[in-house]
Each structure stands twice: as structure tokens, then as C-alpha cells.
Scaffold this motif. Structure first.
Motif, PDB file in Angstrom:
ATOM      1  N   SER B  53       9.278 -22.112 -29.008  1.00  0.00           N
ATOM      2  CA  SER B  53       8.549 -21.260 -28.269  1.00  0.00           C
ATOM      3  C   SER B  53       8.550 -19.970 -28.872  1.00  0.00           C
ATOM      4  CB  SER B  53       9.028 -20.985 -26.817  1.00  0.00           C
ATOM      5  OG  SER B  53      10.406 -20.592 -26.881  1.00  0.00           O
ATOM      6  N   GLU B  54       8.026 -18.820 -28.433  1.00  0.00           N
ATOM      7  CA  GLU B  54       7.730 -17.510 -29.063  1.00  0.00           C
ATOM      8  C   GLU B  54       9.361 -16.728 -28.980  1.00  0.00           C
ATOM      9  OE1 GLU B  54       4.035 -16.999 -30.481  1.00  0.00           O
ATOM     10  OE2 GLU B  54       5.692 -15.762 -30.607  1.00  0.00           O
ATOM     11  N   ILE B  63       6.927  -8.153 -31.985  1.00  0.00           N
ATOM     12  CA  ILE B  63       6.714  -9.094 -32.759  1.00  0.00           C
ATOM     13  C   ILE B  63       5.775  -8.888 -34.070  1.00  0.00           C
ATOM     14  CG2 ILE B  63       4.591  -9.714 -31.481  1.00  0.00           C
ATOM     15  CD1 ILE B  63       5.293 -12.807 -31.918  1.00  0.00           C
ATOM     16  N   PRO B  67       8.580 -10.332 -36.943  1.00  0.00           N
ATOM     17  CA  PRO B  67       8.021 -11.784 -36.546  1.00  0.00           C
ATOM     18  C   PRO B  67       9.237 -12.643 -36.972  1.00  0.00           C
ATOM     19  CG  PRO B  67       6.718 -11.122 -38.756  1.00  0.00           C
ATOM     20  CD  PRO B  67       7.458  -9.965 -38.098  1.00  0.00           C
ATOM     21  N   SER B  69      10.498 -16.831 -36.905  1.00  0.00           N
ATOM     22  CA  SER B  69      10.000 -18.350 -36.649  1.00  0.00           C
ATOM     23  C   SER B  69      11.483 -18.960 -36.527  1.00  0.00           C
ATOM     24  CB  SER B  69       9.648 -18.997 -37.984  1.00  0.00           C
ATOM     25  OG  SER B  69      10.464 -18.985 -39.073  1.00  0.00           O
TER      26      SER B  69
END
Lengths: 111, 118
Positions: B53-54, B63, B67, B69
Motif C-alpha cells: 500500500s502507499e 510523496i 516517493p 516503494s
């Protein structure tokens, strides 16, 4: 959110003396209070922690005391040695693994 | 406790560029966090990296700028985008890997990635 304050910012002690670092926190829901030691150029490492259901904890030369009513906790280092020289960070958490850190104390042990 | 490998350990970057920091853990962990430590300062939580999920960002971090991952339970990346000199800092990956003597989850840190932006 949680606000953790730490003082003094720098502490110099003679080898063999004791050092005490104090932290205050703002969120009464916080229930976990770890202390991290960071030597120059290295990663922070946990040295001792305490949960809110305990008032004091000791591990050899280091101890931590917690006063929930006053919302402060302290790190005590006895019989200081040169290898105790480092930056010490206190932190507080509500138990969700998100730690709010204090600004750190530079402890210098003078041989 | 978990062994965390971060790379790069250090880098010098040009203003306006982006850099991705990798964090590899030697065991599967549910929770991974990214912290920033500016010179002589404390550790500030940037975000929680959630697998599948984010990421969840802290106040003051977005974000688009950072960002993240988290493709699996042993790996995460943090990108510092469109860097400026104010982004010069140490970025640390951390994981909850074990329960300490107090019974609470212990946060273990990687060695950090020291970024200098010119």
C-alpha cells in the motif's frame, strides 16, 4: 503529535562520575520510552528502554527512571567511561512503533 | 536483531537531481520506517513504508518529494526528488525486528545514507 524535549544539550563529566540526562514528553498516551546512543559517524543503537507500567529499570551501569505524572524520564549513567562519550537520544511512542525523538545530548567523558 | 543494509552510504548530488536510497533487510519485517537526521540534529520520521500500500507520511513530508516503494517484506526505497542544499542530510532506514527486554518492539537502524547536495 508528541513533542519530546531533552536537556542539557551538552554534558561534560569526569571519568568515573555519573551523568544524568532528562527528557520531557507532551502526550500522556505515550507508553514506551527508549534511549538510543549514537557514536560519531555510526547508527543510533538502543541501549535501554522502559514501558509506562514500570517506574525504573537498570542494566549494569545505565538506568532509566520514569515519572508518568510529571511526564518526564531520565537516563542515568554511573561510573562513566570514555566509551560512554556519544550523543544520546530519548524517544517516546504511543506503542504504534512511531518514535518521536528528542534533540539529543552530547555527553563527553573527560579522562 | 535484523541486519539492515543501506546504499549508497554517501553521495554528492547536484541541485535539481533525484537520488534513490535502497534499504535491504535480512529478514521479513512488517514495518519499515524512513528517518532523516540533519547535521547535528535529531531523528525525524519521514514516513512509514507499508508493504502493498502507499506509504504513510508525517506532517511536513509529501510523496512528491519523497516517493517510497515497498515491493516486499525485505526491501524498500526512498527517493529524494528535485534536491536542494536543504536536503543535505543523513537518511536512515529502520525496522521493527524484535521485542526488547521491556516487551516492546525494538527499532533497529541502518547505517544511513549521507547525502550532500551542492
Amino acid at each position: 503529535g508528541e513533542n519530546v524535549e531533552q536537556h542539557p544539550s551538552t554534558l561534560s563529566v569526569q571519568e568515573g562520575d555519573s551523568a544524568v540526562i532528562k527528557c520531557t514528553y507532551s502526550d500522556s498516551a505515550s507508553n514506551y520510552f527508549p534511549w538510543y546512543k549514537q557514536e560519531l559517524g555510526k547508527r543510533p543503537q538502543l541501549i535501554i528502554d522502559i514501558r509506562s507500567n514500570v517506574g525504573e529499570k537498570k542494566d549494569q551501569r545505565i538506568a532509566v527512571t520514569l515519572n508518568k505524572t510529571a511526564k518526564h524520564f531520565s537516563l542515568h549513567i554511573t561510573e562513566t567511561q570514555p566509551e560512554d562519550s556519544a550523543v544520546y537520544f530519548c524517544a517516546a511512542s504511543e506503542g504504534n512503533n512511531r518514535l518521536a525523538f528528542g534533540k539529543g545530548n552530547q555527553v563527553v567523558v573527560i579522562p | 536483531s535484523a541486519v539492515i543494509s543501506q546504499k549508497p552510504s554517501r553521495d554528492i548530488c547536484q541541485r535539481g537531481t533525484s537520488l534513490t536510497i535502497q534499504c535491504q533487510v535480512d529478514s521479513q519485517v512488517t514495518m519499515m520506517f524512513w528517518y532523516r537526521q540533519q547535521p547535528g540534529q535529531s531523528l525525524t520520521l519521514i514516513a512509514t513504508a507499508n508493504q502493498g500500500s502507499e506509504a504513510t507520511y508525517e506532517s511536513g513530508f509529501v510523496i512528491d518529494k519523497f516517493p517510497i516503494s515497498r515491493p516486499n517484506l525485505t526491501f524498500s526505497t526512498l527517493t529524494v526528488s528535485n534536491m536542494s542544499p536543504e536536503d543535505s542530510s543523513i537518511y536512515l532506514c529502520s525496522v521493527v525486528s524484535e521485542q526488547g527486554a521491556s516487551g516492546a518492539n525494538v527499532l533497529t537502524f541502518g547505517a544511513g545514507s549521507r547525502l550532500t547536495v551542492l
